[in-house]
Design a protein around this motif. Structure first.
Motif, PDB file in Angstrom:
ATOM      1  N   LEU A   8     -13.605  10.434   0.949  1.00  0.00           N
ATOM      2  CA  LEU A   8     -13.977   9.708  -0.266  1.00  0.00           C
ATOM      3  C   LEU A   8     -12.826   9.669  -1.264  1.00  0.00           C
ATOM      4  CD1 LEU A   8     -15.978   8.294  -2.149  1.00  0.00           C
ATOM      5  CD2 LEU A   8     -16.750  10.564  -2.888  1.00  0.00           C
ATOM      6  N   GLN A   9     -12.157  10.780  -1.456  1.00  0.00           N
ATOM      7  CA  GLN A   9     -11.039  10.840  -2.405  1.00  0.00           C
ATOM      8  C   GLN A   9      -9.912   9.911  -1.972  1.00  0.00           C
ATOM      9  OE1 GLN A   9      -9.939  14.780  -3.754  1.00  0.00           O
ATOM     10  NE2 GLN A   9      -7.786  14.194  -3.835  1.00  0.00           N
ATOM     11  N   ILE A  10      -9.584   9.936  -0.688  1.00  0.00           N
ATOM     12  CA  ILE A  10      -8.516   9.070  -0.169  1.00  0.00           C
ATOM     13  C   ILE A  10      -8.931   7.610  -0.268  1.00  0.00           C
ATOM     14  CG2 ILE A  10      -7.156   8.451   1.861  1.00  0.00           C
ATOM     15  CD1 ILE A  10      -7.441  11.435   2.731  1.00  0.00           C
ATOM     16  N   GLU A  11     -10.167   7.300   0.097  1.00  0.00           N
ATOM     17  CA  GLU A  11     -10.630   5.914   0.049  1.00  0.00           C
ATOM     18  C   GLU A  11     -10.605   5.371  -1.375  1.00  0.00           C
ATOM     19  OE1 GLU A  11     -14.259   3.059   1.514  1.00  0.00           O
ATOM     20  OE2 GLU A  11     -14.754   5.039   0.734  1.00  0.00           O
ATOM     21  N   ARG A  12     -10.987   6.173  -2.342  1.00  0.00           N
ATOM     22  CA  ARG A  12     -10.967   5.711  -3.745  1.00  0.00           C
ATOM     23  C   ARG A  12      -9.551   5.343  -4.185  1.00  0.00           C
ATOM     24  NH1 ARG A  12     -15.464   9.598  -6.635  1.00  0.00           N
ATOM     25  NH2 ARG A  12     -17.237   8.392  -5.912  1.00  0.00           N
ATOM     26  N   TYR A  13      -8.575   6.115  -3.730  1.00  0.00           N
ATOM     27  CA  TYR A  13      -7.178   5.804  -4.048  1.00  0.00           C
ATOM     28  C   TYR A  13      -6.830   4.396  -3.525  1.00  0.00           C
ATOM     29  CZ  TYR A  13      -2.138   5.593  -3.427  1.00  0.00           C
ATOM     30  OH  TYR A  13      -0.836   5.176  -3.437  1.00  0.00           O
ATOM     31  N   LYS A  67      -7.952  -3.293  -5.209  1.00  0.00           N
ATOM     32  CA  LYS A  67      -8.577  -4.049  -6.303  1.00  0.00           C
ATOM     33  C   LYS A  67      -7.522  -4.512  -7.297  1.00  0.00           C
ATOM     34  CE  LYS A  67     -12.214  -3.819  -9.740  1.00  0.00           C
ATOM     35  NZ  LYS A  67     -13.256  -3.009 -10.352  1.00  0.00           N
ATOM     36  N   THR A  68      -6.613  -3.621  -7.677  1.00  0.00           N
ATOM     37  CA  THR A  68      -5.548  -3.969  -8.623  1.00  0.00           C
ATOM     38  C   THR A  68      -4.661  -5.084  -8.071  1.00  0.00           C
ATOM     39  OG1 THR A  68      -5.559  -1.737  -9.544  1.00  0.00           O
ATOM     40  CG2 THR A  68      -3.561  -3.038  -9.898  1.00  0.00           C
ATOM     41  N   ALA A  69      -4.462  -5.096  -6.750  1.00  0.00           N
ATOM     42  CA  ALA A  69      -3.624  -6.124  -6.112  1.00  0.00           C
ATOM     43  C   ALA A  69      -4.387  -7.415  -5.821  1.00  0.00           C
ATOM     44  CB  ALA A  69      -3.029  -5.567  -4.814  1.00  0.00           C
ATOM     45  N   GLY A  70      -5.655  -7.505  -6.247  1.00  0.00           N
ATOM     46  CA  GLY A  70      -6.416  -8.740  -6.086  1.00  0.00           C
ATOM     47  C   GLY A  70      -7.132  -8.892  -4.760  1.00  0.00           C
ATOM     48  N   PHE A  71      -7.297  -7.815  -4.007  1.00  0.00           N
ATOM     49  CA  PHE A  71      -8.021  -7.882  -2.732  1.00  0.00           C
ATOM     50  C   PHE A  71      -9.519  -7.776  -2.976  1.00  0.00           C
ATOM     51  CE2 PHE A  71      -3.883  -6.925  -1.142  1.00  0.00           C
ATOM     52  CZ  PHE A  71      -3.844  -7.408   0.156  1.00  0.00           C
ATOM     53  N   GLN A  72     -10.285  -8.424  -2.115  1.00  0.00           N
ATOM     54  CA  GLN A  72     -11.736  -8.333  -2.135  1.00  0.00           C
ATOM     55  C   GLN A  72     -12.179  -7.543  -0.912  1.00  0.00           C
ATOM     56  OE1 GLN A  72     -13.766 -12.060  -1.620  1.00  0.00           O
ATOM     57  NE2 GLN A  72     -15.767 -11.164  -2.030  1.00  0.00           N
ATOM     58  N   THR A  73     -13.023  -6.547  -1.107  1.00  0.00           N
ATOM     59  CA  THR A  73     -13.554  -5.782   0.024  1.00  0.00           C
ATOM     60  C   THR A  73     -14.593  -6.637   0.737  1.00  0.00           C
ATOM     61  OG1 THR A  73     -13.134  -3.649  -1.012  1.00  0.00           O
ATOM     62  CG2 THR A  73     -14.822  -3.701   0.704  1.00  0.00           C
ATOM     63  N   LEU A  74     -14.399  -6.831   2.051  1.00  0.00           N
ATOM     64  CA  LEU A  74     -15.323  -7.620   2.854  1.00  0.00           C
ATOM     65  C   LEU A  74     -16.325  -6.744   3.583  1.00  0.00           C
ATOM     66  CD1 LEU A  74     -12.771 -10.139   4.395  1.00  0.00           C
ATOM     67  CD2 LEU A  74     -14.174 -10.405   2.341  1.00  0.00           C
ATOM     68  N   LEU A 109       0.817  -1.217   0.000  1.00  0.00           N
ATOM     69  CA  LEU A 109       0.000   0.000   0.000  1.00  0.00           C
ATOM     70  C   LEU A 109       0.850   1.265   0.000  1.00  0.00           C
ATOM     71  CD1 LEU A 109      -2.641  -1.042   2.671  1.00  0.00           C
ATOM     72  CD2 LEU A 109      -2.975  -0.914   0.207  1.00  0.00           C
ATOM     73  N   PRO A 110       1.293   1.716  -1.154  1.00  0.00           N
ATOM     74  CA  PRO A 110       1.996   2.991  -1.187  1.00  0.00           C
ATOM     75  C   PRO A 110       1.074   4.087  -0.664  1.00  0.00           C
ATOM     76  CG  PRO A 110       2.010   1.931  -3.355  1.00  0.00           C
ATOM     77  CD  PRO A 110       1.141   1.121  -2.469  1.00  0.00           C
ATOM     78  N   ARG A 111       1.629   5.037   0.042  1.00  0.00           N
ATOM     79  CA  ARG A 111       0.819   6.079   0.680  1.00  0.00           C
ATOM     80  C   ARG A 111       0.117   6.993  -0.309  1.00  0.00           C
ATOM     81  NH1 ARG A 111       5.318   9.386   3.811  1.00  0.00           N
ATOM     82  NH2 ARG A 111       6.307   7.379   3.720  1.00  0.00           N
TER      83      ARG A 111
END
Length: 180
Positions: free
Chosen positions: A89-94, A100-107, A33-35
């Motif tokens: 919202l802007q930070i969360e979208r980042y 998502k790109t790294a293959g994680f699923q939001t639980l 997770l790059p900042r």
């Protein structure tokens, strides 16, 4: 009237304090997770074997047992400060895009009151998620929480906006197994 001695002390204190405000505290970004752009590290605890409570739904009461899961694994905690304040919202979208790109699923994800009355207390103050004293908590309804998982790696993000800054607290649990 200030004396020369008082002025010298004020100048010395200002010189010593200024670099701390402009630089990260000790620590580095987690490789997954790059900042967020412009974020600085406020608090850091390197990966170590630990237990952490991860919320899996709204948290109505800090000491309740509903909507949480105890995990054991290599746990890293990072608290970031973003100045000036930026909409959660802007930070969360980042971060959502990174995950998502790294293959994680939001639980689980929530915003403001939908997170439950004690979500911030559980994550930032209880010692069950953030180590006591590590996170610089902002407590209001301008929060977003996201929990994501990829295999045995879990990510928790608590994003809050205050009047002069935003805070992003992240916990990453690698090699996660169910806690005791």
């Amino acid at each position: 009237m200030r004396t020369g001695w008082t002025m010298a002390l004020i100048a010395a204190a200002s010189t010593l304090a200024a670099p701390a405000l402009a630089q990260d505290s000790d620590g580095t970004d987690h490789p997954l997770l790059p900042r967020y752009a412009g974020a600085e590290i406020d608090g850091y605890r390197a990966a170590s074997e630990d237990e952490v409570t991860i919320p899996t739904g709204p948290i109505a009461a800090e000491d309740d047992t509903a909507n949480r899961r105890l995990l054991t694994g290599q746990v890293t905690h990072i608290d970031y400060r973003v100045k000036p304040a930026t909409a959660p919202l802007q930070i969360e979208r980042y971060y959502a895009d990174l995950l998502k790109t790294a293959g994680f699923q939001t639980l689980f994800a929530c915003t403001g009151p939908a997170c439950g009355r004690d979500m911030g207390a559980l994550i930032l103050n209880s010692g069950k998620v953030a180590p006591t004293g590590l996170a610089d908590g902002l407590f209001n309804d301008r929060i977003r929480v996201r929990i994501a998982r990829r295999a045995d790696t879990w990510v928790l993000l608590h994003i809050a906006e205050g009047p002069d800054r935003s805070q992003v607290f992240e916990t990453v649990v690698e090699g996660a197994t169910a806690g005791q």
